[in-house]
Design a protein around this motif. Sequence first.
Motif, PDB file in Angstrom:
ATOM      1  N   ASN A  23      29.260 -44.475  46.752  1.00 51.67           N
ATOM      2  CA  ASN A  23      29.985 -45.172  45.695  1.00 51.67           C
ATOM      3  C   ASN A  23      29.162 -45.334  44.425  1.00 51.67           C
ATOM      4  O   ASN A  23      29.667 -45.151  43.314  1.00 51.67           O
ATOM      5  CB  ASN A  23      30.437 -46.543  46.188  1.00 51.67           C
ATOM      6  CG  ASN A  23      31.690 -46.478  47.046  1.00 51.67           C
ATOM      7  OD1 ASN A  23      32.742 -46.061  46.588  1.00 51.67           O
ATOM      8  ND2 ASN A  23      31.565 -46.882  48.296  1.00 51.67           N
ATOM      9  N   CYS A  48      29.516 -53.715  44.658  1.00 48.69           N
ATOM     10  CA  CYS A  48      30.079 -53.265  45.931  1.00 48.69           C
ATOM     11  C   CYS A  48      30.964 -54.334  46.570  1.00 48.69           C
ATOM     12  O   CYS A  48      31.759 -54.035  47.464  1.00 48.69           O
ATOM     13  CB  CYS A  48      28.955 -52.883  46.906  1.00 48.69           C
ATOM     14  SG  CYS A  48      28.018 -51.415  46.421  1.00 48.69           S
ATOM     15  N   GLY A  52      37.622 -51.609  43.625  1.00 49.00           N
ATOM     16  CA  GLY A  52      37.204 -50.585  42.677  1.00 49.00           C
ATOM     17  C   GLY A  52      37.694 -50.801  41.264  1.00 49.00           C
ATOM     18  O   GLY A  52      36.927 -50.699  40.299  1.00 49.00           O
ATOM     19  N   VAL A  75      33.655 -39.815  44.098  1.00 53.06           N
ATOM     20  CA  VAL A  75      33.242 -40.361  45.396  1.00 53.06           C
ATOM     21  C   VAL A  75      33.610 -39.395  46.513  1.00 53.06           C
ATOM     22  O   VAL A  75      32.794 -39.093  47.402  1.00 53.06           O
ATOM     23  CB  VAL A  75      33.901 -41.746  45.644  1.00 53.06           C
ATOM     24  CG1 VAL A  75      33.757 -42.152  47.120  1.00 53.06           C
ATOM     25  CG2 VAL A  75      33.271 -42.803  44.745  1.00 53.06           C
TER      26      VAL A  75
END
Length: 211
Positions: A23, A48, A52, A75
Amino acid sequence: MKNIIKGVLFDLDGTVLNTQKMNIVPLQKLILEELGKIISYNDLIKYCAYPGKQTIKMLGFYNVETSYEKWVKYVNEFEEGATLYEGFKEVFKTLHQNGIKIGIASSKMKKQYEIDFIPTGLNIYIDCAVLAEDTLLHKPNPDPLLLGAKLLNLNPENIIYVGDTIADEAASKSAGMKFALASWGAFNLSEFNPDFILNKPQDIIKLMEKN
């Protein structure tokens, strides 16, 4: 334990799945391309914890939808995909065999969940999965965890939430759940005040045996 634990809710990224590098490295690429900035790997780890699209907004991208779609593309093209932390096949199977309900409460989008988690085969043990699209508010808000409790048909005090971020801890405490820190995926352990610290996934089994 004061309350009998009947269920375990898991975060995914950094807890069950090692997805950090897959990511962050593509995100660094996207930031450089679209914002003309270089942000260090360690400075991006904190993101994280968020869905997103929220991460894209927080970083100041101009077109959230377009930039998010490009990030997802990068990704999924990244050569190092999601990997299951060692021990979780045993953990999920053992919890299931012992009658413990198992759920997911993650900020991951459903499509990415299907790409990253379903191939592990562990979905056969899952009683519910609460993902980014399922609630308007996300961790550190408790709503995803409370929905998980509802779907498991359990009271929050009878559930342990396992996660690796400060947002996970805040959400679990707001939801009235015990929090178990997945130390293998956590960054800067001194910031946490968990109910339990797990050094490896199998520690979840030991924790339940003490219940």
